[in-house]
Design an enzyme around this catalytic site. Structure first.
Site, mmCIF file in Angstrom:
data_model
loop_
_atom_site.group_PDB
_atom_site.id
_atom_site.type_symbol
_atom_site.label_atom_id
_atom_site.label_comp_id
_atom_site.label_asym_id
_atom_site.label_seq_id
_atom_site.Cartn_x
_atom_site.Cartn_y
_atom_site.Cartn_z
ATOM 1 N N LYS A 112 5.628 64.969 -0.232
ATOM 2 C CA LYS A 112 4.564 64.189 -1.180
ATOM 3 C C LYS A 112 3.960 65.396 -2.204
ATOM 4 O O LYS A 112 3.554 64.986 -3.232
ATOM 5 C CB LYS A 112 3.468 63.521 -0.421
ATOM 6 C CG LYS A 112 3.957 62.416 0.511
ATOM 7 C CD LYS A 112 2.815 61.646 1.031
ATOM 8 C CE LYS A 112 3.367 60.436 1.607
ATOM 9 N NZ LYS A 112 4.248 60.741 2.974
HETATM 10 C C1 LIG Z 1 5.004 59.889 3.632
HETATM 11 C C2 LIG Z 1 5.868 60.235 4.710
HETATM 12 C C3 LIG Z 1 7.037 59.587 4.812
HETATM 13 C C4 LIG Z 1 7.340 58.277 4.422
HETATM 14 O O1 LIG Z 1 7.471 58.092 2.981
HETATM 15 P P1 LIG Z 1 7.683 56.695 1.998
HETATM 16 O O2 LIG Z 1 7.314 57.076 0.899
HETATM 17 O O3 LIG Z 1 5.973 56.235 2.411
HETATM 18 O O4 LIG Z 1 8.493 55.912 2.771
HETATM 19 C C5 LIG Z 1 7.945 60.243 5.672
HETATM 20 N N1 LIG Z 1 7.715 61.414 6.222
HETATM 21 C C6 LIG Z 1 6.900 61.967 5.888
HETATM 22 C C7 LIG Z 1 6.718 63.492 6.489
HETATM 23 C C8 LIG Z 1 5.662 61.569 5.062
HETATM 24 O O5 LIG Z 1 4.877 62.440 4.928
#
Ligand SMILES: *Cc1c(COP(=O)(O)O)cnc(C)c1O
Length: 461
Positions: A112
């Site tokens: 993210k």
């Molecule tokens: C947010 C997250 C996901 C899922 O991602 P999306 O975009 O919501 O599908 C998977 N793994 C980790 C470590 C995350 O932080």
């Protein structure tokens, strides 16, 4: 470039407006009116370029005149300067035709950061220009909140409030949210699960008087700017494996459907992606939907991959919008049915989704087994989310190279990783003192009036 709502009832916006707004006022999500395409020659020319240069090429057609080329390049450079790896998103080989895209070298050790660090820079640039002040409120299952706080801490003209489900995030995630000392950071531990936090956020956005009064802005994965930033690493990974002259497949550990939707956009832009595989944990609404055509809510069962513990997947609405031939009224009707438990996707739309996405699911035992196996036999210590991806990818390996997205660093989920592998994953040295820093957090009930009062009191409106 204009952005339109998936529910068809909000005015079209510019990139800057769509980014600052987050959720459309009709409850929909913004998507580009047309997805720009890159030529084979443009994609081929990305080979050997830096992550930042590819990021500029991929995102430039989407931002209109929000930033000049020189300013946009500068924002991209600042966004990724704090990453702990020169490649930003390095690709490592797991097995003959299976690769791992390490997306965890940012400041909070999860993918993210790729989107949030850039959004932070873009918000600051836009607010500096307009002289406005905004209030960011986000809901998180752990990683979004820490990435948002890291991106916005100490920035002028922004307060950032993050709602996370009390007791349901890992200690590292919690500490990343509660230890920043800046006054504009507000970590809120809410009673409930992630879906409660997300529902609360949606309700706040739908209270237009409050939304205008505090100048609410959203940075959840529904924000188009976030999806856009994630399109970039599909290009860097595919090009390094031979695209556009060769096809590449991706498996994506998925919760809110943001990351995999970015892959879908990359494909629409012309990147030769063969398979896009949705990988879910035991909270498998997306896998069930793609198998059956019925999108039905079930309760969330907490898992060792908590960032994917979701029963309603916000960004799926963007895929539905395309599946329904961009008919906003059809999407709005389905979303209405969701309030009472779920809906059946119409035959044509379901066929489009099945043709576009494949899917798989990993149980808790399969996830732990994958962590153990990949350490013992491939020398890779996986976080539980990445392990869900790798487990599911194994069913989809073939002649086309498969890239599984490694979405977090194993040190972010040390308990699950240790239990599965017997190995403790140390934090990188740059954040080794995380456990010693004092925490600052406010416990809040699942009650909108209380929360709104708290936000107004903290920002003094
Ligand atoms: C947010 C997250 C996901 C899922 O991602 P999306 O975009 O919501 O599908 C998977 N793994 C980790 C470590 C995350 O932080």
């Amino acid at each position: 470039m204009r952005y339109i709502s998936t529910r068809g009832q909000s005015p079209a916006l510019t990139f800057e407006e769509a980014m600052m707004t987050g959720l459309a006022r009709d409850g929909g999500l913004y998507v580009p009116e047309d997805v720009p395409t890159l030529t084979k020659a443009q994609i081929a020319a990305m080979a050997g370029k830096s992550y930042e240069d590819v990021a500029f090429e991929v995102m430039r057609p989407f931002i209109g005149d929000t930033f000049s080329d020189a300013q946009f390049k500068d924002l991209i450079a600042k966004a990724y300067a704090g990453f702990g790896h020169a490649a930003r998103a390095p690709l490592v080989q797991l097995a003959p035709n299976h690769f791992l895209l390490e997306l965890f070298h940012g400041p909070t050790l999860a993918f993210k950061d790729f989107a949030m660090q850039l959004i932070g820079q873009m918000f600051q640039a836009a607010l500096t220009r307009s002289g406005e002040r905004i209030t960011i409120v986000g809901a998180t299952s752990g990683d979004t909140g820490s990435a948002a706080i890291e991106a916005f801490r100490g920035l002028q003209n922004v307060d950032v409030f993050i709602l996370f489900p009390h007791g349901r995030v890992s200690e590292v995630q919690r500490r990343q949210m509660t230890t920043p000392v800046e006054d504009n950071v507000h970590a809120l531990a809410m009673d409930g699960d992630f879906d409660d936090c997300q529902a609360m956020l949606k309700d706040m956005f739908n209270d237009f008087a409050f939304r205008d009064e505090v100048r609410l802005a959203g940075v959840n994965s529904i924000n188009w700017g976030r999806v856009l930033a994630q399109v970039v690493y599909y290009f860097t990974a595919a090009v390094s494996l031979g695209a556009p002259h060769r096809e590449v497949s991706f498996t994506v550990p998925t919760g809110n459907f943001g990351d995999i939707f970015a892959g879908y956009i990359a494909k629409k832009m012309g990147l030769p992606i063969a398979d896009l595989v949705v990988a879910t944990n035991q909270n498998d609404i997306l896998h069930r939907t793609l198998q059956t055509g019925a999108y039905t809510k079930e309760g969330v069962v907490p898992s060792i991959s908590p960032s994917m513990d979701i029963q309603v997947s916000s960004n799926f609405e963007r895929a539905l919008f395309d599946a329904y031939g961009r008919d906003g009224a059809a999407v709005a009707a389905q979303m209405d049915d969701l309030k009472s438990g779920g809906f059946n996707i119409s035959q044509g739309a379901y066929q489009m989704l099945k043709d576009t996405f494949q899917s798989g699911r990993a149980s808790e035992a399969e996830t732990s087994a994958a962590i153990k196996h990949y350490l013992a036999h491939h020398g890779e210590l996986l976080c539980p989310h990445s392990a869900v991806g790798v487990h599911v990818a194994e069913d989809h390996l073939g002649t086309v190279p498969m890239v599984t997205l490694a979405t977090a660093h194993p040190a972010k989920f040390p308990d699950a990783v240790k239990a599965a592998s017997g190995v403790a994953a140390p934090l990188p040295p740059r954040m080794a003192d995380l456990y010693d820093r004092p925490e600052r957090v406010t416990r809040v009930p699942n009650d909108m009036a209380t929360l709104q009062a708290l936000i107004k009191e903290r920002i003094k409106v």
